[in-house]
Enzyme design. Sequence first.
Site, PDB file in Angstrom:
ATOM      1  N   GLY A 180       0.830  -1.201   0.000  1.00 46.69           N
ATOM      2  CA  GLY A 180       0.000   0.000   0.000  1.00 46.69           C
ATOM      3  C   GLY A 180       0.859   1.243   0.000  1.00 46.69           C
ATOM      4  N   CYS A 239       5.091  -6.265   1.815  1.00 48.65           N
ATOM      5  CA  CYS A 239       5.463  -4.851   1.960  1.00 48.65           C
ATOM      6  C   CYS A 239       4.665  -4.205   3.092  1.00 48.65           C
ATOM      7  CB  CYS A 239       5.288  -4.110   0.630  1.00 48.65           C
ATOM      8  SG  CYS A 239       6.171  -2.534   0.564  1.00 48.65           S
ATOM      9  N   TYR A 240       3.676  -3.356   2.788  1.00 48.01           N
ATOM     10  CA  TYR A 240       2.841  -2.785   3.842  1.00 48.01           C
ATOM     11  C   TYR A 240       2.204  -3.890   4.668  1.00 48.01           C
ATOM     12  CZ  TYR A 240      -0.664   0.275   6.038  1.00 48.01           C
ATOM     13  OH  TYR A 240      -1.438   0.972   6.957  1.00 48.01           O
ATOM     14  N   HIS A 286       8.216  -7.332  -3.323  1.00 47.21           N
ATOM     15  CA  HIS A 286       6.978  -7.663  -4.040  1.00 47.21           C
ATOM     16  C   HIS A 286       7.186  -8.908  -4.903  1.00 47.21           C
ATOM     17  CE1 HIS A 286       4.518  -4.082  -3.101  1.00 47.21           C
ATOM     18  NE2 HIS A 286       5.699  -3.491  -2.958  1.00 47.21           N
ATOM     19  N   SER A 326     -22.995  -7.835 -26.869  1.00 44.76           N
ATOM     20  CA  SER A 326     -22.297  -6.638 -27.339  1.00 44.76           C
ATOM     21  C   SER A 326     -21.482  -6.897 -28.592  1.00 44.76           C
ATOM     22  CB  SER A 326     -21.360  -6.127 -26.240  1.00 44.76           C
ATOM     23  OG  SER A 326     -20.281  -7.039 -26.041  1.00 44.76           O
ATOM     24  N   GLY A 327     -21.270  -8.177 -28.913  1.00 43.19           N
ATOM     25  CA  GLY A 327     -20.385  -8.528 -30.015  1.00 43.19           C
ATOM     26  C   GLY A 327     -18.988  -8.861 -29.545  1.00 43.19           C
ATOM     27  N   GLY A 328     -18.734  -8.721 -28.236  1.00 41.42           N
ATOM     28  CA  GLY A 328     -17.416  -8.997 -27.686  1.00 41.42           C
ATOM     29  C   GLY A 328     -17.319 -10.377 -27.061  1.00 41.42           C
ATOM     30  N   VAL A 329     -16.126 -10.674 -26.565  1.00 43.38           N
ATOM     31  CA  VAL A 329     -15.852 -11.988 -25.984  1.00 43.38           C
ATOM     32  C   VAL A 329     -16.700 -12.233 -24.738  1.00 43.38           C
ATOM     33  CG1 VAL A 329     -14.075 -13.447 -24.940  1.00 43.38           C
ATOM     34  CG2 VAL A 329     -13.485 -11.967 -26.859  1.00 43.38           C
ATOM     35  N   ASP A 330     -16.772 -11.242 -23.874  1.00 46.61           N
ATOM     36  CA  ASP A 330     -17.388 -11.436 -22.559  1.00 46.61           C
ATOM     37  C   ASP A 330     -18.859 -11.834 -22.662  1.00 46.61           C
ATOM     38  OD1 ASP A 330     -14.905 -10.453 -21.831  1.00 46.61           O
ATOM     39  OD2 ASP A 330     -15.658  -8.410 -21.588  1.00 46.61           O
ATOM     40  N   SER A 331     -19.635 -11.028 -23.369  1.00 43.79           N
ATOM     41  CA  SER A 331     -21.067 -11.330 -23.466  1.00 43.79           C
ATOM     42  C   SER A 331     -21.311 -12.607 -24.270  1.00 43.79           C
ATOM     43  CB  SER A 331     -21.823 -10.156 -24.095  1.00 43.79           C
ATOM     44  OG  SER A 331     -21.399  -9.913 -25.418  1.00 43.79           O
ATOM     45  N   THR A 332     -20.429 -12.888 -25.228  1.00 38.19           N
ATOM     46  CA  THR A 332     -20.585 -14.114 -26.024  1.00 38.19           C
ATOM     47  C   THR A 332     -20.356 -15.350 -25.164  1.00 38.19           C
ATOM     48  OG1 THR A 332     -19.839 -12.950 -28.011  1.00 38.19           O
ATOM     49  CG2 THR A 332     -19.778 -15.353 -28.070  1.00 38.19           C
ATOM     50  N   LYS A 375      -9.946 -11.148 -18.048  1.00 38.71           N
ATOM     51  CA  LYS A 375     -10.221 -11.326 -19.473  1.00 38.71           C
ATOM     52  C   LYS A 375      -9.583 -12.587 -20.041  1.00 38.71           C
ATOM     53  CE  LYS A 375     -11.790  -8.719 -22.211  1.00 38.71           C
ATOM     54  NZ  LYS A 375     -13.110  -8.559 -22.883  1.00 38.71           N
TER      55      LYS A 375
END
Length: 516
Positions: free
Chosen positions: A58, A85-86, A173, A227-233, A372
């Site tokens: 943080g 770290c934090y 990290h 929507s025509g995109g990957v996610d909604s498909t 994604k």
Amino acid sequence: MQHRPEDWILILDFGSQYTQLIARRVREFNVYCEIHPFNKDLNDFNGNRPAGIILSGGPSSVNDNGAPELNTDIFNWDTPILGICYGLQILAHNEIPGSVEKAERREFGRSDLIIDDRSDLFKEIPEESVVWMSHGDHIKELPAQYEIIGHTDNAKVAAVRHVDKQIFGVQFHPEVVHTVYGKQILGNFVSNICNLEGSWTAKSFIESTITEIREKVGDDRVVCGLSGGVDSTVVATLVHEAIGDQLQCIFVDNGLLRKNEFQNVLDIYEDKLHLPVKGIDASEQFLENLEGVFDPEKKRKIIGNTFIDVFDEAISHDDTFKYLAQGTLYPDVIESISFKGPSATIKSHHNVGGLPEEMNLDLVEPVRELFKDEVRNVGRELGIPDEFIKRHPFPGPGLGIRVISDVDKTKLNMLREADDIFISELRKQDLYDEVWQALVALLPVQTVGVMGDERTYEYTAALRAVTSVDGMTADWAHLPHPFLSHVSNRIINEVPGINRVVYDVSSKPPSTIEWE
């Protein structure tokens, strides 16, 4: 929907810019994890407690007024803990207030870690390796119940272990690629210390999600906005697998799509994916509602509300529809809700913060906990063609947030033509799959130009292409200069109204991928 399996890791976020990278690294071991704010009510997890907890880094000092505090209830769970770290400093500060102080020499960048004990967290890690530091404070007094298991020349306390409990902390990290053995260190925590086998895969996700959808929906019907995109498909395919013809997909032409996209994508949905889909032209309704609106947050809200209005109207004749399925992703959720609450939200997403407070439909969001690249893996497992899987992300608000001003048909048409040139040239030069996302933004800037010995005063188009893994962080794509020159020349010569083209060389962070 909640897809939390029985074995999972809880990541408590103290505001680090790297928190999402911790999640990505953990999931690379096929182990499910979730990010929650440091002040999350842990009672929410009583029914399914995590197998391990990671405390993120943080930007604050543990000594600052109002600094994020440690919820000590985590110690009652007797669960392995790793502070980063934090996260390490807050463990020490919790035992001995004042044990953390500002270091005489800050440590940012690469450092050489010397391992003092390789029995658990550092199992099979070389005694000396490069790690990535980013801290201004250090631990001056280590609580008696902890022992040092790693140090650097500048930090005598670079890694610690509780003498009795499975509590560990590192000052560096491990989630960033600059820590050479960082992935192995996190793997040791997840696999050897938390004893997780890594059974969370695309196949197991699909199986459990289909079961959950069936249980949640029952005999009711679901409408899914495509929507025509990957996610909604992927969402539509998952829901279709689960409930068949109880699903009705709606693909809306909102007037904000790319050139020829509505008909081209509709044909693929019907002919190749065999989804029950209805195409609706609502472009005039969207553009009328957006008229004169400049603020991007208002645009997102308007677009989200209008989508719901269109969906409601489309199914108003059938009261068996009870659910709306949509492709909300984990980055949407993370960016819409900051670790301190809504005051520091980066931007709302039309399918998270952009929905109206009251809807006639309940939500089904089967990929809400996925990044994604994980959605793409699920899509491949479902047999969705590569032409869809490899499509660049396209925002739900579409070109509405790529016109960086008020939206009208003239600006949208300019943007469509410029976008079509850029994307088609990326494909032609075999560069499309080399970048994560490419776009054109139409800027609210008109500049003087000269065409055919005549003065012009026209718009500026900004090209944007980035490389990324999951969209949470991104770098600008180093496209060949001759390619950029060719695209710029085509846009200026072929798109009336644009006389200047610029290329965006900003990374995320500090910028976002989209301009709005």
